[in-house]
Design a protein around this motif. Structure first.
Motif, PDB file in Angstrom:
ATOM      1  N   THR A 134      19.583 -26.363  12.951  1.00 49.51           N
ATOM      2  CA  THR A 134      18.990 -26.470  14.293  1.00 49.51           C
ATOM      3  C   THR A 134      19.076 -27.932  14.259  1.00 49.51           C
ATOM      4  N   GLY A 135      18.954 -28.609  12.704  1.00 47.14           N
ATOM      5  CA  GLY A 135      18.587 -29.914  12.813  1.00 47.14           C
ATOM      6  C   GLY A 135      17.255 -30.076  12.774  1.00 47.14           C
ATOM      7  N   TYR A 136      16.759 -31.472  13.874  1.00 44.32           N
ATOM      8  CA  TYR A 136      15.628 -31.676  13.874  1.00 44.32           C
ATOM      9  C   TYR A 136      15.124 -31.538  14.998  1.00 44.32           C
ATOM     10  N   GLN A 137      15.907 -30.237  15.791  1.00 42.82           N
ATOM     11  CA  GLN A 137      15.328 -29.847  17.330  1.00 42.82           C
ATOM     12  C   GLN A 137      14.364 -28.873  17.179  1.00 42.82           C
ATOM     13  N   THR A 138      14.523 -27.636  15.712  1.00 42.00           N
ATOM     14  CA  THR A 138      13.226 -26.817  15.881  1.00 42.00           C
ATOM     15  C   THR A 138      12.422 -26.771  14.443  1.00 42.00           C
ATOM     16  N   ASN A 139      11.395 -26.607  14.293  1.00 38.39           N
ATOM     17  CA  ASN A 139      10.236 -27.137  13.188  1.00 38.39           C
ATOM     18  C   ASN A 139      10.057 -25.272  12.076  1.00 38.39           C
ATOM     19  N   CYS A 140       9.685 -25.610  11.114  1.00 43.40           N
ATOM     20  CA  CYS A 140       8.946 -24.380  10.598  1.00 43.40           C
ATOM     21  C   CYS A 140       7.906 -24.532   9.672  1.00 43.40           C
ATOM     22  N   GLY A 141       7.627 -25.991   9.719  1.00 47.03           N
ATOM     23  CA  GLY A 141       6.854 -26.392   8.781  1.00 47.03           C
ATOM     24  C   GLY A 141       5.520 -25.777   8.785  1.00 47.03           C
ATOM     25  N   LEU A 142       4.681 -25.869   7.339  1.00 44.38           N
ATOM     26  CA  LEU A 142       3.172 -25.835   8.038  1.00 44.38           C
ATOM     27  C   LEU A 142       2.252 -27.396   8.521  1.00 44.38           C
ATOM     28  N   TYR A 143       2.806 -28.260   7.603  1.00 44.61           N
ATOM     29  CA  TYR A 143       3.226 -29.531   8.313  1.00 44.61           C
ATOM     30  C   TYR A 143       3.582 -30.435   8.799  1.00 44.61           C
ATOM     31  N   HIS A 144       3.279 -30.613   9.297  1.00 40.49           N
ATOM     32  CA  HIS A 144       4.255 -31.845  10.896  1.00 40.49           C
ATOM     33  C   HIS A 144       5.082 -33.055  10.248  1.00 40.49           C
TER      34      HIS A 144
ATOM     35  N   ARG B  33       1.062  -0.992   0.176  1.00 38.69           N
ATOM     36  CA  ARG B  33      -0.170   0.455   0.223  1.00 38.69           C
ATOM     37  C   ARG B  33       1.039   1.010   0.201  1.00 38.69           C
ATOM     38  N   ASN B  34       2.170   0.974   0.514  1.00 36.26           N
ATOM     39  CA  ASN B  34       2.959   2.448   0.494  1.00 36.26           C
ATOM     40  C   ASN B  34       3.765   2.028  -0.597  1.00 36.26           C
ATOM     41  N   GLY B  35       3.501   1.472  -1.853  1.00 40.70           N
ATOM     42  CA  GLY B  35       3.785   1.484  -3.416  1.00 40.70           C
ATOM     43  C   GLY B  35       5.090   0.622  -3.230  1.00 40.70           C
ATOM     44  N   VAL B  36       5.268   0.070  -2.380  1.00 43.65           N
ATOM     45  CA  VAL B  36       6.683  -0.747  -2.651  1.00 43.65           C
ATOM     46  C   VAL B  36       5.919  -2.176  -3.776  1.00 43.65           C
ATOM     47  N   ASN B  37       6.879  -2.420  -4.298  1.00 47.82           N
ATOM     48  CA  ASN B  37       6.916  -3.187  -5.870  1.00 47.82           C
ATOM     49  C   ASN B  37       6.802  -4.862  -5.349  1.00 47.82           C
ATOM     50  N   VAL B  38       6.581  -5.338  -3.760  1.00 48.93           N
ATOM     51  CA  VAL B  38       6.194  -6.260  -3.745  1.00 48.93           C
ATOM     52  C   VAL B  38       5.349  -7.463  -4.322  1.00 48.93           C
ATOM     53  N   LYS B  39       5.747  -8.554  -4.939  1.00 48.68           N
ATOM     54  CA  LYS B  39       5.007  -9.479  -5.950  1.00 48.68           C
ATOM     55  C   LYS B  39       4.962 -11.227  -4.930  1.00 48.68           C
ATOM     56  N   GLY B  40       5.237 -11.376  -4.175  1.00 46.35           N
ATOM     57  CA  GLY B  40       4.867 -12.346  -3.525  1.00 46.35           C
ATOM     58  C   GLY B  40       5.764 -12.432  -2.006  1.00 46.35           C
ATOM     59  N   TYR B  41       4.442 -13.738  -1.559  1.00 45.70           N
ATOM     60  CA  TYR B  41       5.336 -14.141   0.208  1.00 45.70           C
ATOM     61  C   TYR B  41       5.263 -15.529  -0.036  1.00 45.70           C
ATOM     62  N   PHE B  42       6.484 -15.693   0.802  1.00 41.58           N
ATOM     63  CA  PHE B  42       6.860 -17.613   0.669  1.00 41.58           C
ATOM     64  C   PHE B  42       6.675 -17.928   2.053  1.00 41.58           C
ATOM     65  N   VAL B  43       5.883 -18.558   2.543  1.00 42.98           N
ATOM     66  CA  VAL B  43       6.154 -19.476   4.272  1.00 42.98           C
ATOM     67  C   VAL B  43       7.668 -20.012   4.230  1.00 42.98           C
ATOM     68  N   TRP B  44       8.245 -20.269   5.094  1.00 39.61           N
ATOM     69  CA  TRP B  44       9.254 -21.158   4.965  1.00 39.61           C
ATOM     70  C   TRP B  44       8.732 -22.393   6.491  1.00 39.61           C
ATOM     71  N   SER B  45       8.315 -23.540   6.783  1.00 44.20           N
ATOM     72  CA  SER B  45       8.966 -23.883   5.130  1.00 44.20           C
ATOM     73  C   SER B  45       7.315 -24.658   5.575  1.00 44.20           C
ATOM     74  N   PHE B  46       7.189 -25.217   3.939  1.00 49.19           N
ATOM     75  CA  PHE B  46       5.730 -25.720   4.050  1.00 49.19           C
ATOM     76  C   PHE B  46       5.755 -27.424   4.327  1.00 49.19           C
TER      77      PHE B  46
ATOM     78  N   THR C 194       1.311 -34.277   8.957  1.00 50.70           N
ATOM     79  CA  THR C 194       0.054 -33.986  10.162  1.00 50.70           C
ATOM     80  C   THR C 194      -0.384 -32.597   9.462  1.00 50.70           C
ATOM     81  N   PRO C 195      -1.533 -32.140   8.647  1.00 52.22           N
ATOM     82  CA  PRO C 195      -1.241 -30.624   8.839  1.00 52.22           C
ATOM     83  C   PRO C 195      -1.737 -29.956  10.302  1.00 52.22           C
ATOM     84  N   LYS C 196      -0.612 -29.147  10.207  1.00 53.50           N
ATOM     85  CA  LYS C 196      -0.595 -27.834  11.750  1.00 53.50           C
ATOM     86  C   LYS C 196      -1.933 -27.274  11.769  1.00 53.50           C
TER      87      LYS C 196
END
Length: 519
Positions: free
Chosen positions: A464-474, A443-456, A485-487
Motif C-alpha cells: 500500500t505504500g504510504y496509503q496506510t499506516n501500521c506504526g505505534l508512532y506517526h 496457557r494452553n501449553g503452546v511454546n510461544v516466546k514473544g510477540y512483536f507489533v508491526w510496526s514501531f 509523534t506517539p499515537k
C-alpha cells in the motif's frame, strides 16, 4: 513488513459473506505479568521500508528500489526516504526505551553492507549497523535481526536470477557470515528469511512485489518476464536450502560463543471451512499444507508435504538426501506473521487457471493460480479482526509440528492514511485482543516466546505504500524531516509493558462454538 497476504486477500476479494450467529461475550483480563518471565514484547521494522538513504554511503539498489522506480510499487511511490531511519535511528531507539520495548526486530540491507552482493565490504554500511546494534543493546533491549526481508541486491538478481539459481546459496552464506561475525555478539535472535512463502507467490507468481515476475494467465500485474508455473517453487526451494546452510554455519561457527538463536519466518492466515462439508474441511488442510507447510514441513520433517508432491508433480523440485538431512531441524524457533483469517471453499475439481474473462473476482484467480487450485477459494472474514484465529494457529503449530518455540514476529493493524493519525483506538483494540489470544495459547501449553507489533513507526508498506499506516508512532511523510509523534497505541503499549496496566480482550463466540466472527 505490512500484512502481505492480508491485503492481497482483501484487495482481491471474491465476495463478502453475510454470516450471522447468536453469540456470547467472554471478557479476559490480563497484565504483562501474566506472561512467562522469558516472554518478550517488542515491535519491528525492515530495512527497505524504514531506512531510506537508498543511494547514500555506498549502498547499491535492491530489487525493491528497481521495482519502485519502474513505477510498480503502490501509488507509484518509493522508499527512497521512507521513515528516514538511516538518519533518525538514535531518536527512534530513544522512543523504544520510552515505550518500554523489551525487544526490537529489524532487518539488514544486504546491498548496504555488500554492495556487489559478495566480496568487498562497505565499511560505512557496517558502521551504521554497528551503531544501531550498540544503541539498542545499551538500553537493554533484546535484538532480533532478520537477514533477508524481501530486499535482495539487484546486482545478484541481474547476474544470475537471484533466488532462481542455486548459486545464491553461497552468496547468502557469505552475507550471513559477515553479519554473524560483525554483530552476533549482541544479537539474541536471527531470522534467516522473512515470509519466503509470500516472497515466492507475490514475487514470482502474481508479480505484485519485487522482483515482479509472473506469466499469463497467472499474474495479477503486467509482468515482462517470469514463469508462474515453475518459478515460485524454484525460488522457495533455493531459499530453504540457503536457510539450512546458514543455520549450519551459525551453529558450527558462532552459536557456541554468541549463544544466540536462529530460525525462519513464514506468513499465515487461519482458515475456516466455508461450510462443514467434508470437501471444505479437507480443503482447509490443503491450504495449510500449501500455505505454510511449504516452508515448515521441510525444516521440521525434511521434505515437502505429501499433498504438494502429489499435486505439483515435477514442478516441485526434489531435495537430495543430504539436503533433507540438512533441512530437518534447521531452526531454534519459528517466526509467525499473522494478521487475519479466511473462509475456504473447495474447488479441487478445477485443474487449471480460470480464464481472464471468467466473471469472477481476482480472489478466485489467486486460488486457481497458486498450487493448481488445490487449496480452494479464499473469502476473507468480515471484518478482518480475528484474534481467535491467531490462537488457533498457535495451537495448530504446536500439535502439528512438534511443539516448536514460536515468536509472533508480526501482528498489527492497518489504518488508512486519512484516518485520525494519533487517535488509533481501533489499533489498541486489535493489539489487546491478539495479545490476549497469545496468552490463551500460552496457557494452553503452546511454546510461544514473544510477540512483536508491526510496526514501531509508520513505514513504507509493501502493498500500500504510504496509503496506510501500521506504526505505534506517526511519521509525517509530507515533512522532509519525517517527525515522529506517539499515537494513542504507543501510550497504551507503554502502560502495558512498563506499568503492568490491566488489559482485556473480548471474545465473541457463537453458541454452537463454530467460529469467532465479529459483526
Amino acid at each position: 513488513m505490512y500484512q502481505s497476504l492480508l491485503l492481497l486477500l482483501l484487495h482481491l476479494i471474491l465476495f463478502f459473506l453475510p454470516f450471522f450467529t447468536k453469540e456470547v461475550l467472554c471478557i479476559h483480563k490480563f497484565t504483562r505479568n501474566d506472561f512467562p518471565l522469558d516472554f518478550v514484547f517488542g515491535a519491528g521494522t525492515s530495512s527497505y521500508q524504514y531506512e531510506g538513504a537508498v543511494a547514500e554511503d555506498g549502498r547499491t539498489p535492491s530489487i525493491w528500489d528497481t521495482f519502485a522506480h519502474e513505477g510498480r510499487a503502490p501509488g507509484k511511490s518509493t522508499a527512497d526516504i521512507a521513515a528516514d531511519g538511516y538518519h533518525k535511528y538514535k531518536e527512534d531507539v530513544n522512543f523504544m526505551s520510552d515505550v518500554g520495548l523489551e525487544a526490537y526486530r529489524f532487518s539488514i540491507s544486504w546491498s548496504r553492507i555488500l554492495p556487489n552482493g559478495r566480496g568487498a565490504v562497505n565499511p560505512k554500511g557496517l558502521e551504521y549497523y554497528r551503531s544501531v546494534v550498540n544503541e539498542i543493546f545499551e538500553r537493554g533491549i533484546k535484538i532480533h535481526v532478520s537477514l533477508h526481508h524481501l530486499d535482495l541486491p539487484q546486482i545478484i538478481h541481474d547476474e544470475y536470477g537471484g533466488w532462481l539459481s542455486p548459486r545464491i546459496v553461497d552468496d547468502f552464506k557469505e552475507y550471513a557470515d559477515l553479519c554473524f561475525r560483525e554483530f552476533g555478539e549482541k544479537v539474541s535472535h536471527w531470522t534467516t528469511i522473512v515470509e519466503p512463502n509470500v516472497y515466492a507467490m507475490a514475487g514470482y507468481d502474481f508479480g505484485l512485489i519485487a522482483p515482479g515476475r509472473c506469466s499469463y494467465p497467472f499474474g495479477l500485474t503486467n509482468c515482462t518476464a517470469g514463469d508462474s508455473t515453475t518459478e515460485p517453487y524454484i525460488a522457495l526451494h533455493n531459499m530453504l536450502i540457503a536457510h539450512a546452510e546458514v543455520v549450519k554455519l551459525y551453529r558450527t561457527k558462532y552459536q557456541g560463543n554468541q549463544n544466540g538463536k536462529i530460525g525462519i519466518n513464514f506468513y499465515s492466515f487461519w482458515c475456516y471451512p466455508y461450510s462443514n462439508s467434508s470437501a471444505n474441511i479437507e480443503a482447509v488442510q490443503r491450504v495449510f499444507d500449501f500455505q505454510f507447510g511449504w516452508v515448515l514441513n521441510p525444516v521440521v520433517f525434511g521434505d515437502y508435504p505429501e499433498i504438494m508432491k502429489k499435486i505439483c508433480g515435477s514442478k516441485l523440485p526434489n531435495f537430495t538426501t543430504s539436503q533433507k538431512k540438512l533441512l530437518k531441524g534447521s531452526f531454534d524457533f519459528i517466526g509467525l506473521n499473522y494478521y487475519t483469517s479466511a473462509f475456504v471453499i473447495d474447488n479441487s475439481n478445477i485443474l487449471s487457471m480460470f480464464p481472464r474473462d471468467y466473471n469472477l473476482d481476482m480472489a478466485a484467480k489467486i486460488s486457481a493460480s497458486r498450487n493448481d487450485t488445490a487449496s480452494g477459494a479464499f473469502v476473507p472474514t468480515h471484518p478482518q479482526i480475528d484474534p481467535t484465529g491467531l490462537q488457533n494457529m498457535l495451537d495448530y503449530l504446536k500439535h502439528s509440528y512438534g511443539d516448536p518455540p514460536i515468536y509472533v514476529e508480526e501482528n498489527g493493524y492497518n489504518m488508512g492514511a486519512n484516518s485520525i493519525a494519533l487517535n488509533d483506538s481501533e489499533r489498541i483494540d486489535f493489539l489487546r485482543q491478539h495479545i490476549g489470544a497469545t496468552l490463551e495459547a500460552v496457557r494452553n501449553g503452546v511454546n510461544v516466546k514473544g510477540y512483536f507489533v508491526w510496526s514501531f513507526v509508520d513505514v513504507f508498506e509493501f502493498l500500500t505504500g504510504y496509503q496506510t499506516n501500521c506504526g505505534l508512532y506517526h511519521v509525517d511523510f509530507n515533512d522532509d524531516l519525517r517527525p515522529r509523534t506517539p499515537k494513542l497505541s504507543a501510550h497504551w503499549y507503554s502502560n502495558f509493558l512498563k506499568n503492568n496496566s490491566e488489559a482485556f480482550s473480548i471474545e465473541r463466540t457463537d453458541l454452537q462454538n463454530l467460529l469467532y466472527f465479529s459483526q
